[in-house]
Design a protein around this motif. Structure first.
Motif, PDB file in Angstrom:
ATOM      1  N   ALA A 220      40.753  28.799  41.449  1.00 36.66           N
ATOM      2  CA  ALA A 220      39.930  29.795  42.133  1.00 36.66           C
ATOM      3  C   ALA A 220      39.453  30.875  41.164  1.00 36.66           C
ATOM      4  O   ALA A 220      38.288  31.290  41.194  1.00 36.66           O
ATOM      5  CB  ALA A 220      40.718  30.413  43.286  1.00 36.66           C
ATOM      6  N   VAL A 221      40.346  31.346  40.284  1.00 40.53           N
ATOM      7  CA  VAL A 221      39.962  32.378  39.319  1.00 40.53           C
ATOM      8  C   VAL A 221      38.960  31.817  38.315  1.00 40.53           C
ATOM      9  O   VAL A 221      37.939  32.450  38.004  1.00 40.53           O
ATOM     10  CB  VAL A 221      41.209  32.934  38.603  1.00 40.53           C
ATOM     11  N   MET A 222      39.230  30.627  37.798  1.00 39.94           N
ATOM     12  CA  MET A 222      38.307  30.028  36.831  1.00 39.94           C
ATOM     13  C   MET A 222      36.940  29.774  37.451  1.00 39.94           C
ATOM     14  O   MET A 222      35.904  29.903  36.781  1.00 39.94           O
ATOM     15  CB  MET A 222      38.896  28.730  36.284  1.00 39.94           C
ATOM     16  N   ALA A 223      36.913  29.415  38.734  1.00 36.58           N
ATOM     17  CA  ALA A 223      35.631  29.206  39.408  1.00 36.58           C
ATOM     18  C   ALA A 223      34.824  30.498  39.434  1.00 36.58           C
ATOM     19  O   ALA A 223      33.604  30.492  39.213  1.00 36.58           O
ATOM     20  CB  ALA A 223      35.863  28.690  40.825  1.00 36.58           C
ATOM     21  N   GLN A 224      35.488  31.616  39.692  1.00 29.82           N
ATOM     22  CA  GLN A 224      34.788  32.901  39.671  1.00 29.82           C
ATOM     23  C   GLN A 224      34.313  33.252  38.266  1.00 29.82           C
ATOM     24  O   GLN A 224      33.203  33.758  38.087  1.00 29.82           O
ATOM     25  CB  GLN A 224      35.710  33.999  40.195  1.00 29.82           C
ATOM     26  N   LEU A 225      35.154  33.004  37.280  1.00 28.23           N
ATOM     27  CA  LEU A 225      34.754  33.286  35.900  1.00 28.23           C
ATOM     28  C   LEU A 225      33.555  32.440  35.497  1.00 28.23           C
ATOM     29  O   LEU A 225      32.646  32.913  34.804  1.00 28.23           O
ATOM     30  CB  LEU A 225      35.928  33.030  34.956  1.00 28.23           C
ATOM     31  N   ALA A 226      33.541  31.177  35.923  1.00 28.90           N
ATOM     32  CA  ALA A 226      32.405  30.309  35.617  1.00 28.90           C
ATOM     33  C   ALA A 226      31.153  30.772  36.341  1.00 28.90           C
ATOM     34  O   ALA A 226      30.042  30.731  35.797  1.00 28.90           O
ATOM     35  CB  ALA A 226      32.737  28.868  35.998  1.00 28.90           C
ATOM     36  N   GLU A 227      31.321  31.245  37.580  1.00 25.61           N
ATOM     37  CA  GLU A 227      30.185  31.695  38.381  1.00 25.61           C
ATOM     38  C   GLU A 227      29.514  32.918  37.750  1.00 25.61           C
ATOM     39  O   GLU A 227      28.291  33.078  37.838  1.00 25.61           O
ATOM     40  CB  GLU A 227      30.664  32.042  39.787  1.00 25.61           C
ATOM     41  N   ARG A 228      30.304  33.765  37.096  1.00 24.76           N
ATOM     42  CA  ARG A 228      29.746  34.989  36.509  1.00 24.76           C
ATOM     43  C   ARG A 228      28.926  34.710  35.253  1.00 24.76           C
ATOM     44  O   ARG A 228      28.282  35.602  34.724  1.00 24.76           O
ATOM     45  CB  ARG A 228      30.872  35.973  36.176  1.00 24.76           C
ATOM     46  N   GLY A 229      29.008  33.501  34.720  1.00 18.04           N
ATOM     47  CA  GLY A 229      28.200  33.155  33.556  1.00 18.04           C
ATOM     48  C   GLY A 229      28.944  33.349  32.253  1.00 18.04           C
ATOM     49  O   GLY A 229      29.920  34.093  32.163  1.00 18.04           O
ATOM     50  N   SER A 230      28.480  32.667  31.217  1.00 13.15           N
ATOM     51  CA  SER A 230      29.145  32.683  29.915  1.00 13.15           C
ATOM     52  C   SER A 230      28.915  34.001  29.191  1.00 13.15           C
ATOM     53  O   SER A 230      27.799  34.505  29.122  1.00 13.15           O
ATOM     54  CB  SER A 230      28.626  31.528  29.056  1.00 13.15           C
ATOM     55  N   ASP A 231      30.004  34.567  28.661  1.00 11.57           N
ATOM     56  CA  ASP A 231      29.923  35.803  27.882  1.00 11.57           C
ATOM     57  C   ASP A 231      31.002  35.756  26.812  1.00 11.57           C
ATOM     58  O   ASP A 231      32.157  36.072  27.069  1.00 11.57           O
ATOM     59  CB  ASP A 231      30.116  37.026  28.782  1.00 11.57           C
ATOM     60  N   LYS A 232      30.641  35.323  25.619  1.00 12.28           N
ATOM     61  CA  LYS A 232      31.623  35.137  24.555  1.00 12.28           C
ATOM     62  C   LYS A 232      32.208  36.453  24.058  1.00 12.28           C
ATOM     63  O   LYS A 232      33.284  36.470  23.464  1.00 12.28           O
ATOM     64  CB  LYS A 232      30.986  34.382  23.388  1.00 12.28           C
ATOM     65  N   SER A 233      31.523  37.572  24.299  1.00 15.44           N
ATOM     66  CA  SER A 233      31.996  38.856  23.776  1.00 15.44           C
ATOM     67  C   SER A 233      33.241  39.357  24.485  1.00 15.44           C
ATOM     68  O   SER A 233      33.981  40.171  23.946  1.00 15.44           O
ATOM     69  CB  SER A 233      30.894  39.913  23.909  1.00 15.44           C
TER      70      SER A 233
END
Length: 421
Positions: free
Chosen positions: A87-100
């Motif tokens: 569930a947490v990873m799904a939210q992180l993926a939904e927010r879009g990639s941000d390498k910083s």
């Protein structure tokens, strides 16, 4: 309101870095100071000794993981870790990639289709029925030697992107990072308290350490104050394979790639294909208990491909074969061979408060164990470290966060429908 504390984390793998983020990215009260000490860190290019390295050592297993989120948890506690993590990873993926690490989205997470096959009868609804798009496979469609199977959607975890993102996020949230090897729990506390310790990120805290979270991977076997003899290596060898035609064949479908796992009758996987994106796949693997050989084995590479090709013959390069020939290992474009030593533990992962009175640790400094995850560290990571966070609050005699709390930065928007929990 409770006063802020100085929390020390020992270990820079997926568990240690996730724990650091969980402590810093919480909504209630003053923010704790968090110092993380690790002998190995992602994308550093150096050991704690300062010597240059071409790649992470095999015992830094977090750097060599596949990885994807496919649960095989059979107990409610560990299944809850996996469900929370997805569930947490799904939210992180939904927010879009941000390498910083400064934004809310994580780098290295994307949705894929998954085909899961079992060689022995299994309650697959209980094991994986909570994943989105779950569908059992008709028995008539199963390959020879397979008792049952299912398809569902899950997340692929591109470790060379996600692990450095965890480190960047920890620093962006105000964490303090010390790249050093220590020999004992008391050494870790002394180093964290030193204002002259070479560190990145936040300045040295003005308060001494209040608690210690121990996530040292295989180091738990020899670390003074722990010396857990149940911790042992499980050797994994995988291949990085190039097969862009597999993604091209799925154009127009919901997911751009499909993964595969075959579960042995003993309950573990030694045949799998994990999408890595950009036409590449992790193909595995092995599960050799107490084998600490870090050198790739050519014969193992051939064995892996012989196991995988009957299930995914399309891995073979179309230019190297014809429709009239059976795919062979030499038909596969192998870009690299990887070896990692998974930090497993007899009895399973250890997430609990430790007795530290005999470890040279002050009696008023609680020590929490969070290690021994073997090959499931990524898929269990967030659920396990949130449990450790609750145990830490108990040890420091302060209120826990409300049940179900994850990361404060994710609370402003509801989660993507990641799983049928």
């Amino acid at each position: 309101m409770p006063a802020p504390q100085h929390i020390v984390i020992l270990g820079g793998g997926v568990i240690g870095l996730s724990a650091g983020i969980a402590l810093l990215d919480r909504a209630d009260g003053p923010r704790d100071a968090v110092t993380l000490i690790a002998a190995e860190l992602p994308a550093d290019g150096t050991h704690a000794s300062g010597s240059a390295v071409a790649a992470a050592p095999a015992h830094y297993a977090s750097a060599w993981a596949g990885a994807h989120h496919v649960s095989d948890a059979r107990e409610q506690r560990t299944r809850s870790w996996d469900q929370t993590s997805l569930a947490v990873m799904a939210q992180l993926a939904e927010r879009g990639s941000d390498k910083s690490g400064r934004g809310e989205g994580a780098s290295g997470l994307f949705w894929t289709a998954q085909r899961e096959l079992w060689r022995a009868p299994e309650d697959i609804e209980k094991l994986v029925g909570w994943y989105p798009d779950y569908k059992p496979l008709p028995s008539a469609s199963l390959p020879a030697g397979i008792a049952c199977g299912a398809t569902f959607s899950t997340l692929s975890i591109v470790v060379p992107e996600y692990l450095p993102w965890l480190q960047a996020r920890f620093l962006a949230l105000g964490g303090r990072l010390i790249h050093a090897k220590v020999n004992s729990l008391s050494d870790a506390l002394s180093l964290a308290a030193s204002p002259t310790a070479p560190a990145r990120g936040a300045p040295p805290p003005t308060t001494p350490p209040s608690a210690l979270i121990v996530s040292p991977g295989l180091g738990a076997r020899t670390l003074g104050g722990v010396r857990d003899q149940g911790v042992h290596p499980v050797r994994g060898q995988t291949l990085l394979v190039e097969a862009p035609w597999l993604e091209e064949a799925r154009k127009g479908q919901k997911h751009c790639a499909e993964g595969l796992s075959v579960v042995r009758a003993e309950g573990w996987r030694d045949t799998y294909v994990i999408p890595r994106g950009e036409g590449r796949f992790i193909v595995g693997g092995t599960r050799l208990v107490n084998d600490d050989d870090a050198a790739p084995r050519a014969e193992t590479t051939a064995e892996i491909l012989k196991r995988v090709l009957p299930f995914v013959p399309e891995l073979a390069d179309p230019s190297r074969r014809t429709l009239l020939t059976t795919p062979s290992p030499s038909d596969v474009r192998v870009l690299a061979t990887n070896v990692g030593l998974r930090p497993a533990r007899q009895g399973g992962a250890r997430v609990e408060r430790m007795c530290s009175s005999a470890a040279g640790v002050p009696s008023n400094v609680p020590v929490l164990a969070c290690y021994g995850f073997g090959g499931v560290g990524y898929q269990a990571s967030w659920g396990a470290v949130f449990e450790a966070r609750d145990l830490l609050d108990d040890a420091l005699e302060r209120p826990r966060l409300p049940q179900g709390s994850t990361l404060a930065s994710l609370a402003s928007r509801s989660a993507a429908p990641a799983a049928r929990l």
